[in-house]
Enzyme design. Structure first.
Site, short mmCIF file in Angstrom:
data_model
loop_
_atom_site.label_atom_id
_atom_site.label_comp_id
_atom_site.label_asym_id
_atom_site.label_seq_id
_atom_site.Cartn_x
_atom_site.Cartn_y
_atom_site.Cartn_z
N GLU A 271 0.89 -1.16 0.00
CA GLU A 271 0.00 0.00 0.00
C GLU A 271 0.92 1.21 0.00
O GLU A 271 1.65 1.44 0.96
CB GLU A 271 -0.91 -0.03 1.23
CG GLU A 271 -1.98 1.04 1.21
CD GLU A 271 -1.69 2.12 2.22
OE1 GLU A 271 -1.19 3.19 1.78
OE2 GLU A 271 -1.94 1.91 3.41
N CYS A 310 -1.81 8.37 3.80
CA CYS A 310 -1.84 7.81 2.46
C CYS A 310 -3.17 8.07 1.78
O CYS A 310 -3.28 7.99 0.56
CB CYS A 310 -1.54 6.32 2.51
SG CYS A 310 -2.65 5.39 3.59
#
Length: 712
Positions: A271, A310
């Protein structure tokens, strides 16, 4: 038993952030050179991090042996229950976590997302694990495939725990949530974890792991911690193991090219960087609730964790002609609600970046964005204006104000390629909905996008256009503005990840995440062998039936409803005799219920229907009669019927036909927290000719021991 608590106060004199290896705390030899870890707000030295001398290979072996054995001794439900107990323990002993959270530069609000969010993940996975998984160590994934004409050879799929270790390599921005959201599904699956946090905030992860160990709840070897570098960890992994990475795309690409990933079969998921978008719909003008909700959402994402998320909004896509209004609204929000400073200082609402290195990286990224065509519309990336503790200089902290850039050229490559991992966002105009889809996709794959619109046509067009480019689409409007968890909040019930630049991985996702830590295997064999492995009864497997001898029952067998879970076995069941259906009973059911559908009440219309031979019994009438055929009416260990599943009507039943039922204990799931459990019964209705009439599962709650009505 709760282990003895040792509170660690990290100061310049604590020397090293400990690792936890082979069920013991470990630090390098005195005098070992380490990476300095500093307070994000004051620049003061907190500790050093070093793994010099740490035996990574021994840690992996310990996980594969001791950790695997300890976890396999527990069922899926037992492990899920431990997560709940662990969450409660962390809640009760979180003072140190809250204190250390401030040293990372995170505010109390940020701590709610990280610490409370991580604890919430434990609660969610505990609940879903006990509600949706069997109380066993094998999960069957159906439906069963019959591979022979007589049914003696069948196939199914089963999930079993990976026999190795789950290595998690985490970013600095979520030292608690980032660890727990990966630990929880691995633990339920039965896979031990080795945690490798980012060094700048790893001391907060260490404090959380210490609490987890001190709780005394975790089996030996189920969790280990590497505080510092673990550059050679992939060298010791193989196809039994998995790595879940969160961080930069460049690092992920390097790890993904390791020979043990490309050739050795290590499962690797990532990720990574993500240029997430928030799209303001054409209908969301300044006078609408959607515009207000949009500005609030974007401003929250820019300032939460100082933009070090993120999932933060990096690109704000707005209809042509509305850029200035959006910039002005964001500026007004930042001016009134945002004050950069030390989270421990009164008045500070946004903390510093995690480190001075991070500050330099973000400033550099802003410089590259400006060079690529962006213009500063709000904020000064070089300013050090901040609220600090008395006697502390702002210049010593990694402070930065929110920054908004605008772009004359919406197609400028820089805005779609450069991520400033801080309180920075860019406002871009789009011409129409198709253009918004195109611009959102230019991010090359993202974790999340917000669509803010109250027009269903706009939402449908945008969602269908951008969904394949994003791991999650968050739709915001006036109806959910108050209840939405927000653009940047992944929920443990749903997947977290995204395609392309975002890494292509999936984390969380409820039971999907548990199965991600398991191996799916095709299982072939006889019904009896499939039943033995899965602990789910398969058609054709042995049965022990009470009831009518003409249909396989034995009057000598005890009715299964008279058996507690301590006595009931998979395959126990009941075979009824036949019950004939009359035209009068069908009409009475229609009159009583009001279900006067023509197939049950109008002979000519029923005969004209190609599916029916004439008047037929209601399907729900047959199910009701079936219950009357198999029920044991006296009080006993069966406490309640709580539903039916997978009901299918196969062959219609006309007046004059008869039905019978065969009921078989299909799956038994004791509850680890209650004195009862669930039993799923395979119910099959046949007519007088042996033709299949209906199939379904009956769900009941049954006592573990026949206590309630034992002396009734």
């Amino acid at each position: 038993m709760v282990r003895e608590r040792r509170v660690v106060t990290l100061t310049a004199h604590t020397s090293y952030v400990p690792s936890y290896a082979l069920d013991a705390w470990w630090t390098p030899a005195d005098g070992t050179a380490g990476t300095e870890v500093r307070d994000a707000s004051t620049g003061e030295l907190i500790a050093q991090a070093s793994t010099s001398g740490l035996d990574i290979a021994a840690m992996i072996n310990h996980a594969r042996t001791v950790g695997q054995a300890g976890l396999k001794a527990l069922s899926l439900h037992e492990r899920a229950l431990i997560l709940k107990q662990l969450a409660l323990y962390l809640q009760e002993h979180r003072e140190e976590l809250d204190r250390l959270n401030l040293a990372t530069g995170a505010t109390k609000r940020d701590g709610f997302v990280d610490i409370d969010g991580g604890i919430g993940v434990l609660f969610t996975f505990s609940s879903k694990g006990r509600r949706e998984l069997p109380n066993a160590n094998v999960i069957e994934e159906g439906p069963v495939e019959v591979l022979s004409k007589d049914g003696s050879f069948q196939g199914t799929h089963v999930f079993t725990a990976l026999p190795g270790v789950a290595v998690q390599i985490n970013a600095f921005n979520f030292p608690v949530w980032g660890m727990l959201e990966k630990f929880a599904p691995a633990f339920i699956a039965g896979v031990p974890t080795i945690v490798k946090p980012a060094t700048p905030t790893g001391y907060l992860t260490e404090a959380c792991v210490r609490l987890m160990v001190e709780s005394g709840l975790l089996p030996a070897g189920s969790i280990q911690l590497v505080s510092g570098s673990a550059r050679d960890i992939l060298d010791h992994l193989d196809y039994r193991d998995m790595v879940a990475f969160t961080g930069s795309a460049a690092t992920a690409h390097g790890l993904g090219k390791h020979v043990n990933v490309t050739e050795g079969g290590v499962r690797f998921t990532a990720e990574t960087d993500s240029l997430n978008a928030a799209i303001l719909g054409p209908d969301a003008t300044e006078d609408t609730p959607e515009f207000t909700a949009f500005i609030r959402s974007v401003s929250n994402e820019v300032t939460a964790k100082a933009g070090q998320k993120c999932t933060a909004v990096r690109r704000v896509l707005v209809p042509a002609g509305r850029r200035d209004a959006v910039v002005a609204a964001l500026a007004a929000t930042f001016d009134s609600r945002t004050k950069t400073g030390d989270p421990r200082a009164e008045g500070a609402t946004m903390g510093p970046l995690a480190s001075m290195d991070q500050l330099r990286d973000v400033r550099d990224a802003v410089g590259r964005l400006v060079a690529g065509g962006g213009a500063l519309a709000y904020g000064d990336p070089s300013a050090q204006d901040a609220v600090t503790q008395e006697g502390k200089a702002a210049e010593a902290g990694a402070y930065m104000s929110p920054v908004v850039l605008t772009w004359e050229n919406p197609n400028a490559p820089a805005v779609h390629e450069i991520e400033a991992f801080g309180p920075v966002t860019s406002v871009i105009e789009y011409a129409d909905v198709d253009d918004a889809v195109r611009l959102a996709a230019m991010g090359g794959g993202s974790l999340v996008a917000t669509i803010c619109s109250h027009d269903p046509a706009v939402v449908v067009a945008l969602t269908q256009g951008i969904a394949a480019h994003h791991g999650r689409v968050h739709v915001l409007d006036r109806d959910d503005a108050k209840t939405s968890t927000g653009h940047g909040s992944p929920m443990p019930h749903l997947i977290h990840g995204g395609p392309g630049r975002a890494g292509g991985g999936e984390e969380l996702g409820g039971i999907r995440a548990v199965k991600h830590h398991m191996a799916r295997t095709a299982l072939q064999g006889s019904p009896d062998m499939l039943t033995a492995v899965t602990q789910v009864w398969h058609t054709g497997a042995k049965q022990s039936l009470a009831g009518d001898p003409e249909f396989g029952g034995s009057p000598e067998n005890v009715h299964p409803f008279r058996k507690s879970l301590a006595e009931l076995r998979i395959g126990d069941g009941f075979a009824s005799g036949l019950r004939q259906v009359s035209r009068e009973e069908i009409q009475a059911f229609a009159d009583t219920t009001g279900d006067t559908f023509y197939a049950h009440t109008q002979p000519d219309a029923a005969e004209a229907n190609p599916f029916f031979p004439g008047i037929v019994a209601h399907g729900y009438l047959l199910v009701s009669w079936a219950a009357g055929l198999f029920v044991e009416p006296a009080p006993g260990p069966v406490l309640a019927n709580y539903g039916l599943e997978n009901l299918r009507f196969i062959t219609p039943v006309a007046a004059g036909d008869s039905i019978r039922v065969t009921l078989t204990a299909k799956k038994i799931t004791p509850r680890v927290t209650d004195e009862y459990g669930e039993v799923a019964w395979d119910a099959v209705l046949n007519n007088q000719n042996g033709e299949l009439v209906a199939t379904y599962d009956v769900l009941t709650l049954v006592e573990k021991e026949d206590i309630t009505y034992k002396n009734w």
